[in-house]
Write a protein that holds these residues in place. Structure first.
Motif: not given
Length: 159
Positions: A109-110, A97-104, A66-79
């Motif tokens: 990247r995408e 577990g590896r597959a779940l993290i791999g999907e995120l 379970l996840w949500f988007r963040t935003y970094s003012t330093w990189t100027g991108t979401h995470g």
């Protein structure tokens, strides 16, 4: 197999949230309801997202992220902030577990996201070893702070 969660998965995800809380010795802290989870994941303005790991043989859900988007003012991108990662004990060690993290990581990247981050309890050595094995590194110079309960209510009500 990893797939995006559907509304029909809410009861299963909620059950696994309770299983995770029991593992983390914090079952008494879970206050969320399936209705709240449904609204957070599938409401008009979703606040979070989830993926399900299924057993390759039975197709039964054995884990979730379970996840949500963040935003970094330093990189100027979401995470992505990974709020919960859980694989049922009977399915651990099979790569879910590896597959779940791999999907995120793939979603990062995408979408051009710069970070995939999460927290882990300092006593959870199996999880820490697993994360190190993925190439993740702890951010030791940062500490998590939280306002909640009476402190949040008192401060939030101050003028």
């Amino acid at each position: 197999m990893i797939r995006t969660a559907t509304e029909a998965d809410v009861p299963t995800i909620h059950a696994m949230i309770h299983e995770l809380a029991e593992y983390e010795k914090a079952a008494h802290e879970v206050e969320s309801t399936p209705e709240q989870l449904r609204a957070a994941l599938f409401g008009e303005h979703p606040a979070a997202f989830a993926h399900i790991a299924e057993d390759d043989t039975t197709g039964e859900p054995v884990g979730f992220a379970l996840w949500f988007r963040t935003y970094s003012t330093w990189t100027g991108t979401h995470g992505i902030h990974l709020e919960d990662l859980y694989v049922r004990p009977s399915a651990r060690g099979a790569g879910h577990g590896r597959a779940l993290i791999g999907e995120l990581a793939r979603l990062c990247r995408e979408n051009g996201y710069a970070r995939l981050e999460w927290a882990v309890l300092d006593w959870n050595e199996p999880a820490i070893a697993f994360y190190h094995g993925l190439g993740a590194v702890p951010i030791d110079e940062w500490r998590i702070f939280r306002l909640s309960g009476e402190a949040l209510q008192g401060f939030g009500g101050a003028a």
